[in-house]
Design an enzyme around this catalytic site. Structure first.
Site, PDB file in Angstrom:
ATOM      1  N   ASP A 111     -29.722 -18.101 -23.624  1.00 24.68           N
ATOM      2  CA  ASP A 111     -29.018 -17.671 -22.421  1.00 24.68           C
ATOM      3  C   ASP A 111     -30.024 -17.418 -21.297  1.00 24.68           C
ATOM      4  O   ASP A 111     -31.234 -17.395 -21.523  1.00 24.68           O
ATOM      5  CB  ASP A 111     -28.216 -16.407 -22.743  1.00 24.68           C
ATOM      6  CG  ASP A 111     -27.108 -16.135 -21.748  1.00 24.68           C
ATOM      7  OD1 ASP A 111     -26.731 -17.060 -20.998  1.00 24.68           O
ATOM      8  OD2 ASP A 111     -26.604 -14.990 -21.728  1.00 24.68           O
ATOM      9  N   HIS A 112     -29.510 -17.201 -20.093  1.00 29.40           N
ATOM     10  CA  HIS A 112     -30.290 -16.972 -18.859  1.00 29.40           C
ATOM     11  C   HIS A 112     -31.799 -16.864 -19.068  1.00 29.40           C
ATOM     12  O   HIS A 112     -32.320 -15.796 -19.400  1.00 29.40           O
ATOM     13  CB  HIS A 112     -29.815 -15.687 -18.189  1.00 29.40           C
ATOM     14  CG  HIS A 112     -28.462 -15.809 -17.581  1.00 29.40           C
ATOM     15  ND1 HIS A 112     -28.241 -16.415 -16.357  1.00 29.40           N
ATOM     16  CD2 HIS A 112     -27.259 -15.402 -18.042  1.00 29.40           C
ATOM     17  CE1 HIS A 112     -26.944 -16.378 -16.097  1.00 29.40           C
ATOM     18  NE2 HIS A 112     -26.322 -15.775 -17.095  1.00 29.40           N
TER      19      HIS A 112
ATOM     20  N   HIS B 292     -22.017  -9.896 -14.597  1.00 28.17           N
ATOM     21  CA  HIS B 292     -22.488  -9.420 -15.898  1.00 28.17           C
ATOM     22  C   HIS B 292     -22.243  -7.918 -16.010  1.00 28.17           C
ATOM     23  O   HIS B 292     -22.162  -7.207 -15.013  1.00 28.17           O
ATOM     24  CB  HIS B 292     -23.985  -9.697 -16.059  1.00 28.17           C
ATOM     25  CG  HIS B 292     -24.306 -11.157 -16.197  1.00 28.17           C
ATOM     26  ND1 HIS B 292     -25.382 -11.746 -15.581  1.00 28.17           N
ATOM     27  CD2 HIS B 292     -23.687 -12.153 -16.878  1.00 28.17           C
ATOM     28  CE1 HIS B 292     -25.423 -13.032 -15.891  1.00 28.17           C
ATOM     29  NE2 HIS B 292     -24.402 -13.303 -16.664  1.00 28.17           N
ATOM     30  N   GLY B 293     -22.155  -7.462 -17.259  1.00 27.03           N
ATOM     31  CA  GLY B 293     -21.960  -6.028 -17.477  1.00 27.03           C
ATOM     32  C   GLY B 293     -20.497  -5.640 -17.392  1.00 27.03           C
ATOM     33  O   GLY B 293     -19.602  -6.479 -17.385  1.00 27.03           O
TER      34      GLY B 293
ATOM     35  N   HIS C 292     -19.402 -17.003 -17.026  1.00 23.14           N
ATOM     36  CA  HIS C 292     -20.250 -15.850 -17.323  1.00 23.14           C
ATOM     37  C   HIS C 292     -19.510 -14.571 -16.930  1.00 23.14           C
ATOM     38  O   HIS C 292     -18.535 -14.599 -16.190  1.00 23.14           O
ATOM     39  CB  HIS C 292     -21.566 -15.948 -16.553  1.00 23.14           C
ATOM     40  CG  HIS C 292     -22.478 -16.999 -17.101  1.00 23.14           C
ATOM     41  ND1 HIS C 292     -23.710 -16.709 -17.663  1.00 23.14           N
ATOM     42  CD2 HIS C 292     -22.342 -18.343 -17.199  1.00 23.14           C
ATOM     43  CE1 HIS C 292     -24.287 -17.833 -18.065  1.00 23.14           C
ATOM     44  NE2 HIS C 292     -23.473 -18.829 -17.793  1.00 23.14           N
TER      45      HIS C 292
ATOM     46  N   ILE D 252     -19.825 -14.039 -23.752  1.00 20.73           N
ATOM     47  CA  ILE D 252     -19.527 -12.645 -24.079  1.00 20.73           C
ATOM     48  C   ILE D 252     -20.807 -11.974 -24.544  1.00 20.73           C
ATOM     49  O   ILE D 252     -21.393 -12.357 -25.558  1.00 20.73           O
ATOM     50  CB  ILE D 252     -18.458 -12.548 -25.197  1.00 20.73           C
ATOM     51  CG1 ILE D 252     -17.140 -13.194 -24.759  1.00 20.73           C
ATOM     52  CG2 ILE D 252     -18.254 -11.092 -25.596  1.00 20.73           C
ATOM     53  CD1 ILE D 252     -16.416 -12.466 -23.639  1.00 20.73           C
TER      54      ILE D 252
END
Length: 286
Positions: A82-83, A179-180, A207, A230
Site C-alpha cells: 500500500d501507499h 484515510h482514518g 481508499h 480497508i
C-alpha cells in the site's frame, strides 16, 4: 486458485461490478484471520501491507509468513504494498515476491509523478507484478504517510494523460474520501469515478473505505471501484478486541494468551467476512 496477480482478481470484479476487500494486515494473526475469512466466504482477497508494517516485520519474515499461510489456499489471493513513496521499498518488495505495489508519488508534480511511475511500471513488469497509481493525495495520514490537508483535484484530462502515459493497472482518484475515521459523513464525488471509467476503462481503487455507508460502498462499486481498501476498521477491530478481552481477563485474573488470540482472530474474521458479503465478493469462487 492460490496466489494470483492483482489483475487476475480485479478483472472479473471490475467486469461484474463487485468489490474485493483490500485489507491492511498488521501481524501474523491478522494475516491468518483475513485469509481464513476469504476461504470461509469463498471470496477473492487482496492482502495489503503498509510501508510501516513491512519495515517493522521485515521483508523476509513477512513474505515467509505469506508463503506459508497461502500454500494450497482455495481462493485467489494477492499481496499488495500500500501507499509507498519510497522507491527502494518498492524494489525490495517486488524482489521478494509482492504481486503489486501502489507507488504513491502524489506529493510530486504530476509530470514528475508520471515519469517515475513509468519507471515503476517497467520495474514491476520484470517481476510479473502490477502497479496502482495516483496523482492526488488521499486526505489523511495512514501509518505515517499522507497529509490532513485536502489535495487539489486534477482535471479529467490530466487523469487520463496519467493513465495513458504510465500504463498503471489500477487507479486511485481522490473523490472526497479520506484515510482514518471520518469526523463527519463524507460527501463523495461519485460521478468522477464514472467519468474516468467511461473515458478509460480501468479498475478503480477506493481508499478511505472505513466509515463509508453501505449505500456509498454499493454505489461506488457499481461505478467501477473494484478494489476497496480497508485499514482503519481492521486496526480498530484488532485493538478493541484485544482491549475487551484483556479487561475481562483482568477482572477474572485469568491470563491465557491462546484464548486471547482465538477471540481476536474471531473478531477480525467477522469483520473481513462482513466486508466480503457487503462488497459482493463472497461466493464468487466456485
Amino acid at each position: 486458485m492460490s496466489v494470483v496477480p492483482l489483475t487476475g482478481i480485479l478483472s472479473d470484479a471490475y467486469k461484474e461490478r463487485y468489490g474485493v476487500p483490500a485489507i491492511n494486515i498488521v501481524n501474523d494473526l491478522t494475516l491468518e484471520a483475513v485469509l481464513a475469512a476469504a476461504v470461509e466466504n469463498s471470496s477473492p482477497l487482496i492482502v495489503q501491507t503498509s510501508v510501516k508494517t513491512v519495515k517493522s516485520i521485515g521483508y523476509d519474515v513477512l513474505y515467509a509468513m505469506w508463503q506459508s499461510m497461502t500454500a494450497g489456499i482455495e481462493v485467489p489471493v494477492t499481496l499488495h504494498l500500500d501507499h509507498c513513496p519510497e522507491r527502494e521499498v518498492i524494489t525490495e518488495c517486488l524482489r521478494h515476491g509482492w504481486n503489486s505495489v501502489l507507488f504513491d508519488a502524489s506529493q510530486l508534480p504530476v509530470e514528475e509523478n508520471m515519469r517515475q511511475t513509468v519507471e515503476v511500471v517497467a520495474e514491476a513488469r520484470r517481476y510479473g507484478a502490477h502497479v496502482e497509481g495516483e496523482i492526488e493525495s488521499i486526505t489523511g495520514v495512514e501509518d505515517g504517510i499522507g497529509s490532513d490537508k485536502a489535495a487539489q483535484q486534477q482535471s479529467l484530462e490530466v487523469a487520463l494523460e496519467f493513465l495513458r502515459t504510465t500504463g498503471v493497472d489500477v487507479f486511485a482518484p481522490a473523490i472526497g474520501n479520506a484515510h482514518g475515521s471520518y469526523k463527519q459523513a463524507p460527501v463523495l464525488d461519485a460521478e468522477r469515478v464514472s467519468a474516468i471509467v467511461a473515458a478509460y476503462p480501468i479498475p478503480i481503487a477506493l481508499h478511505g473505505g472505513s466509515g463509508l455507508s453501505d449505500e456509498q460502498f454499493r454505489d461506488l462499486i457499481s461505478r467501477g471501484c473494484a478494489k476497496v481498501n480497508i485499514s482503519t476498521a481492521l486496526k480498530e477491530t484488532f485493538m478493541k478486541s484485544n482491549l475487551a478481552f484483556l479487561e475481562t481477563a483482568a477482572q477474572k485474573q485469568k491470563w491465557d494468551p491462546p484464548s486471547l488470540f482465538t477471540a481476536v482472530r474471531g473478531d477480525v474474521m467477522e469483520l473481513a467476512g462482513s466486508l466480503m458479503r457487503l462488497f459482493g465478493s463472497a461466493g464468487r469462487v466456485g
